[in-house]
Design a protein around this motif. Structure first.
Motif, PDB file in Angstrom:
ATOM      1  N   PHE A   1       0.833  -1.196   0.000  1.00 25.94           N
ATOM      2  CA  PHE A   1       0.000   0.000   0.000  1.00 25.94           C
ATOM      3  C   PHE A   1       0.873   1.252   0.000  1.00 25.94           C
ATOM      4  O   PHE A   1       0.658   2.173  -0.793  1.00 25.94           O
ATOM      5  N   GLN A   2       1.872   1.285   0.863  1.00 26.08           N
ATOM      6  CA  GLN A   2       2.769   2.435   0.901  1.00 26.08           C
ATOM      7  C   GLN A   2       3.497   2.609  -0.429  1.00 26.08           C
ATOM      8  O   GLN A   2       3.666   3.730  -0.905  1.00 26.08           O
ATOM      9  N   SER A   3       3.939   1.516  -1.027  1.00 22.97           N
ATOM     10  CA  SER A   3       4.639   1.578  -2.316  1.00 22.97           C
ATOM     11  C   SER A   3       3.731   2.139  -3.409  1.00 22.97           C
ATOM     12  O   SER A   3       4.166   2.955  -4.219  1.00 22.97           O
ATOM     13  N   ILE A   4       2.493   1.696  -3.433  1.00 24.67           N
ATOM     14  CA  ILE A   4       1.536   2.180  -4.429  1.00 24.67           C
ATOM     15  C   ILE A   4       1.371   3.687  -4.310  1.00 24.67           C
ATOM     16  O   ILE A   4       1.449   4.415  -5.302  1.00 24.67           O
ATOM     17  N   VAL A   5       1.171   4.151  -3.087  1.00 24.60           N
ATOM     18  CA  VAL A   5       0.962   5.585  -2.878  1.00 24.60           C
ATOM     19  C   VAL A   5       2.236   6.363  -3.208  1.00 24.60           C
ATOM     20  O   VAL A   5       2.190   7.394  -3.878  1.00 24.60           O
ATOM     21  N   ARG A   6       3.380   5.861  -2.769  1.00 25.35           N
ATOM     22  CA  ARG A   6       4.656   6.546  -3.006  1.00 25.35           C
ATOM     23  C   ARG A   6       4.946   6.689  -4.495  1.00 25.35           C
ATOM     24  O   ARG A   6       5.370   7.737  -4.964  1.00 25.35           O
ATOM     25  N   HIS A   7       4.713   5.624  -5.259  1.00 28.14           N
ATOM     26  CA  HIS A   7       5.007   5.628  -6.690  1.00 28.14           C
ATOM     27  C   HIS A   7       3.845   6.127  -7.542  1.00 28.14           C
ATOM     28  O   HIS A   7       4.045   6.444  -8.710  1.00 28.14           O
ATOM     29  N   GLY A   8       2.637   6.125  -6.969  1.00 26.34           N
ATOM     30  CA  GLY A   8       1.470   6.488  -7.753  1.00 26.34           C
ATOM     31  C   GLY A   8       1.146   5.454  -8.813  1.00 26.34           C
ATOM     32  O   GLY A   8       0.511   5.763  -9.814  1.00 26.34           O
ATOM     33  N   SER A   9       1.568   4.217  -8.562  1.00 30.28           N
ATOM     34  CA  SER A   9       1.425   3.182  -9.583  1.00 30.28           C
ATOM     35  C   SER A   9       1.447   1.790  -8.956  1.00 30.28           C
ATOM     36  O   SER A   9       2.347   1.478  -8.161  1.00 30.28           O
ATOM     37  N   PHE A  10       0.487   0.960  -9.354  1.00 34.48           N
ATOM     38  CA  PHE A  10       0.489  -0.437  -8.933  1.00 34.48           C
ATOM     39  C   PHE A  10       1.661  -1.171  -9.572  1.00 34.48           C
ATOM     40  O   PHE A  10       2.306  -2.001  -8.932  1.00 34.48           O
ATOM     41  N   SER A  11       1.951  -0.873 -10.833  1.00 40.88           N
ATOM     42  CA  SER A  11       3.029  -1.559 -11.543  1.00 40.88           C
ATOM     43  C   SER A  11       4.390  -1.276 -10.930  1.00 40.88           C
ATOM     44  O   SER A  11       5.206  -2.174 -10.750  1.00 40.88           O
ATOM     45  N   LYS A  12       4.648  -0.010 -10.606  1.00 43.13           N
ATOM     46  CA  LYS A  12       5.938   0.341  -9.999  1.00 43.13           C
ATOM     47  C   LYS A  12       6.055  -0.239  -8.594  1.00 43.13           C
ATOM     48  O   LYS A  12       7.134  -0.648  -8.168  1.00 43.13           O
ATOM     49  N   ALA A  13       4.943  -0.281  -7.869  1.00 39.91           N
ATOM     50  CA  ALA A  13       4.948  -0.911  -6.544  1.00 39.91           C
ATOM     51  C   ALA A  13       5.263  -2.398  -6.678  1.00 39.91           C
ATOM     52  O   ALA A  13       6.009  -2.956  -5.874  1.00 39.91           O
ATOM     53  N   ALA A  14       4.705  -3.031  -7.697  1.00 38.27           N
ATOM     54  CA  ALA A  14       4.976  -4.449  -7.930  1.00 38.27           C
ATOM     55  C   ALA A  14       6.457  -4.668  -8.227  1.00 38.27           C
ATOM     56  O   ALA A  14       7.077  -5.589  -7.680  1.00 38.27           O
TER      57      ALA A  14
ATOM     58  N   PHE B   1      -5.664   6.391   7.073  1.00 37.62           N
ATOM     59  CA  PHE B   1      -4.983   5.130   7.357  1.00 37.62           C
ATOM     60  C   PHE B   1      -3.497   5.239   7.032  1.00 37.62           C
ATOM     61  O   PHE B   1      -2.649   4.812   7.816  1.00 37.62           O
ATOM     62  N   LEU B   2      -3.160   5.840   5.907  1.00 42.28           N
ATOM     63  CA  LEU B   2      -1.759   5.991   5.507  1.00 42.28           C
ATOM     64  C   LEU B   2      -0.997   6.817   6.530  1.00 42.28           C
ATOM     65  O   LEU B   2       0.102   6.432   6.951  1.00 42.28           O
ATOM     66  N   SER B   3      -1.560   7.933   6.957  1.00 38.68           N
ATOM     67  CA  SER B   3      -0.839   8.788   7.920  1.00 38.68           C
ATOM     68  C   SER B   3      -0.713   8.108   9.270  1.00 38.68           C
ATOM     69  O   SER B   3       0.334   8.174   9.908  1.00 38.68           O
ATOM     70  N   GLU B   4      -1.757   7.411   9.704  1.00 38.42           N
ATOM     71  CA  GLU B   4      -1.707   6.703  10.985  1.00 38.42           C
ATOM     72  C   GLU B   4      -0.714   5.546  10.923  1.00 38.42           C
ATOM     73  O   GLU B   4       0.098   5.354  11.822  1.00 38.42           O
ATOM     74  N   GLU B   5      -0.788   4.782   9.859  1.00 36.40           N
ATOM     75  CA  GLU B   5       0.042   3.604   9.706  1.00 36.40           C
ATOM     76  C   GLU B   5       1.505   4.004   9.506  1.00 36.40           C
ATOM     77  O   GLU B   5       2.392   3.408  10.073  1.00 36.40           O
ATOM     78  N   SER B   6       1.768   5.041   8.766  1.00 31.06           N
ATOM     79  CA  SER B   6       3.141   5.494   8.542  1.00 31.06           C
ATOM     80  C   SER B   6       3.744   6.019   9.834  1.00 31.06           C
ATOM     81  O   SER B   6       4.914   5.811  10.108  1.00 31.06           O
ATOM     82  N   GLY B   7       2.951   6.701  10.634  1.00 32.79           N
ATOM     83  CA  GLY B   7       3.439   7.195  11.914  1.00 32.79           C
ATOM     84  C   GLY B   7       3.731   6.086  12.891  1.00 32.79           C
ATOM     85  O   GLY B   7       4.663   6.150  13.678  1.00 32.79           O
ATOM     86  N   ALA B   8       2.960   5.014  12.824  1.00 29.56           N
ATOM     87  CA  ALA B   8       3.122   3.902  13.759  1.00 29.56           C
ATOM     88  C   ALA B   8       4.353   3.075  13.472  1.00 29.56           C
ATOM     89  O   ALA B   8       4.974   2.532  14.378  1.00 29.56           O
TER      90      ALA B   8
END
Length: 92
Positions: free
Chosen positions: A26-39, A81-88
């Motif tokens: 999930f973090q990779s998808i958001v960071r890259h803006g792409s499912f393919s790049k996260a993969a 969820f992203l901000s909470e999970e990244s902080g944790a």
């Protein structure tokens, strides 16, 4: 000591490991803006990333991403969820 077996993993142990991977995807998808790049980053197929995110959303009970054609946006819940999970976890 020499012949002891490690304890068997329980379902919750396996689920915890799977959820950790799903969070990383999930973090990779958001960071890259792409499912393919996260993969690519995680050395798995794009369809596996998509399936894992769908499974995470199902387990959480709410959508994290709004999919539109070949793009996506974070839902309000996904952003929180992203901000909470990244902080944790220190941002994995």
């Amino acid at each position: 000591m020499g012949g002891e077996q490690p304890p068997e993993k329980t379902k919750s142990d396996k689920r915890g490991g799977r959820m950790f991977r799903q969070l990383r995807y999930f973090q990779s998808i958001v960071r890259h803006g792409s499912f393919s790049k996260a993969a690519e980053e995680n050395y798995i197929s794009q369809s596996a990333v998509s399936q894992q995110i769908q499974a995470l959303e199902w387990e959480l009970g709410f959508p994290l991403l709004e999919r539109k054609n070949r793009s996506f946006t974070l839902t309000a819940a996904g952003g929180v969820f992203l901000s909470e999970e990244s902080g944790a976890d220190g941002g994995l």
